[in-house]
Design a protein around this motif. Structure first.
Motif, PDB file in Angstrom:
ATOM      1  N   GLU A 119     102.503  61.476  -4.666  1.00 43.48           N
ATOM      2  CA  GLU A 119     102.444  60.254  -4.301  1.00 43.48           C
ATOM      3  C   GLU A 119     100.989  60.169  -3.734  1.00 43.48           C
ATOM      4  O   GLU A 119     100.663  61.027  -2.888  1.00 43.48           O
ATOM      5  N   PHE A 120     100.045  59.156  -4.029  1.00 44.72           N
ATOM      6  CA  PHE A 120      98.946  59.079  -3.642  1.00 44.72           C
ATOM      7  C   PHE A 120      98.781  57.442  -2.796  1.00 44.72           C
ATOM      8  O   PHE A 120      99.158  56.669  -3.395  1.00 44.72           O
ATOM      9  N   LYS A 121      98.537  57.705  -1.565  1.00 45.37           N
ATOM     10  CA  LYS A 121      98.635  56.485  -0.651  1.00 45.37           C
ATOM     11  C   LYS A 121      97.639  55.336  -1.421  1.00 45.37           C
ATOM     12  O   LYS A 121      96.676  55.542  -1.817  1.00 45.37           O
ATOM     13  N   GLY A 122      98.669  54.213  -1.435  1.00 47.61           N
ATOM     14  CA  GLY A 122      97.739  53.008  -2.128  1.00 47.61           C
ATOM     15  C   GLY A 122      97.900  52.825  -3.567  1.00 47.61           C
ATOM     16  O   GLY A 122      97.415  51.747  -4.270  1.00 47.61           O
ATOM     17  N   ASP A 123      98.164  53.962  -4.187  1.00 48.63           N
ATOM     18  CA  ASP A 123      98.590  54.005  -5.700  1.00 48.63           C
ATOM     19  C   ASP A 123      99.928  53.746  -5.916  1.00 48.63           C
ATOM     20  O   ASP A 123     100.749  54.444  -5.349  1.00 48.63           O
ATOM     21  N   LYS A 167      93.095  65.274   1.148  1.00 43.70           N
ATOM     22  CA  LYS A 167      93.817  64.977   2.575  1.00 43.70           C
ATOM     23  C   LYS A 167      95.497  64.782   2.230  1.00 43.70           C
ATOM     24  O   LYS A 167      95.843  63.672   1.764  1.00 43.70           O
ATOM     25  N   MET A 168      96.293  65.862   2.526  1.00 42.19           N
ATOM     26  CA  MET A 168      97.824  65.791   2.469  1.00 42.19           C
ATOM     27  C   MET A 168      98.209  65.242   3.898  1.00 42.19           C
ATOM     28  O   MET A 168      97.990  65.852   4.699  1.00 42.19           O
ATOM     29  N   LEU A 169      99.000  64.168   3.544  1.00 38.14           N
ATOM     30  CA  LEU A 169      99.875  63.316   4.795  1.00 38.14           C
ATOM     31  C   LEU A 169     101.082  63.896   5.006  1.00 38.14           C
ATOM     32  O   LEU A 169     101.407  63.865   6.373  1.00 38.14           O
ATOM     33  N   ASP A 170     101.778  64.438   3.983  1.00 37.62           N
ATOM     34  CA  ASP A 170     103.168  64.718   4.149  1.00 37.62           C
ATOM     35  C   ASP A 170     103.795  65.547   2.996  1.00 37.62           C
ATOM     36  O   ASP A 170     102.979  65.457   1.801  1.00 37.62           O
TER      37      ASP A 170
END
Length: 169
Positions: free
Chosen positions: A87-91, A158-161
């Motif tokens: 998953e890509f934040k905002g996508d 940048k990996m968030l989780d």
């Protein structure tokens, strides 16, 4: 009621793209390709791509290997290694990636417009020039440990989780 409706709409608007990722093996070596264009350009990766209409996931994986590095693989010769969700934040599009390995292939390795193939020893995989998540799960794949995983990125670097669950063989 508006909040509930809004969250239902957002949930339904999340789309899923089914992709393949193949690793060709030779003893303790793995064939990777330097991505020359498109998504992931400038990174080493396995071979794969989108599942086309009318294809099984394994058929798609075999087709992509042929297109990207010239080798021929019988879809029955793939070992299922993992299913990874990205998953890509905002996508709103989530990527469902089916990861395979095989040691059975034929033909000659070629460089394609999309990938420049190169063999690497397992202990010399160039993680610094790859997706951040690769270093976390390649060792599992190399040990033939099946797993399911989830990775959330912000941008491409940048990996968030993340979460990795081992699956019994």
């Amino acid at each position: 009621k508006l909040i509930l409706l809004d969250s239902l709409l957002q949930e339904n608007m999340t789309m899923r793209k089914v992709l393949t990722l193949v690793f060709l093996r030779n003893d303790s070596k793995v064939l990777l390709g330097m991505k020359k264009r498109g998504f992931g350009v400038g990174k080493w990766n396995g071979f794969g791509g989108k599942v086309e209409h009318g294809e099984t996931i394994a058929e798609s994986a075999a087709r992509e290997v042929g297109e990207e590095c010239g080798l021929l693989v019988n879809p029955q010769d793939f070992e299922n290694s993992a299913v990874i969700e990205f998953e890509f934040k905002g996508d709103p599009v989530k990527l469902e990636v089916h990861v395979f390995q095989t040691r059975k292939y034929s033909g000659e390795i070629i460089e394609s417009e999309e990938m420049r193939p190169e063999w690497f020893e397992e202990d010399a995989v160039p993680y610094k020039s790859m997706w951040l998540d690769d270093e976390l799960w390649y060792p599992l794949m190399f040990r033939n440990q099946k797993f399911k995983a989830y990775f959330l990125f912000e941008g491409h670097d940048k990996m968030l989780d993340h979460k990795i669950d081992l699956v019994n063989k």
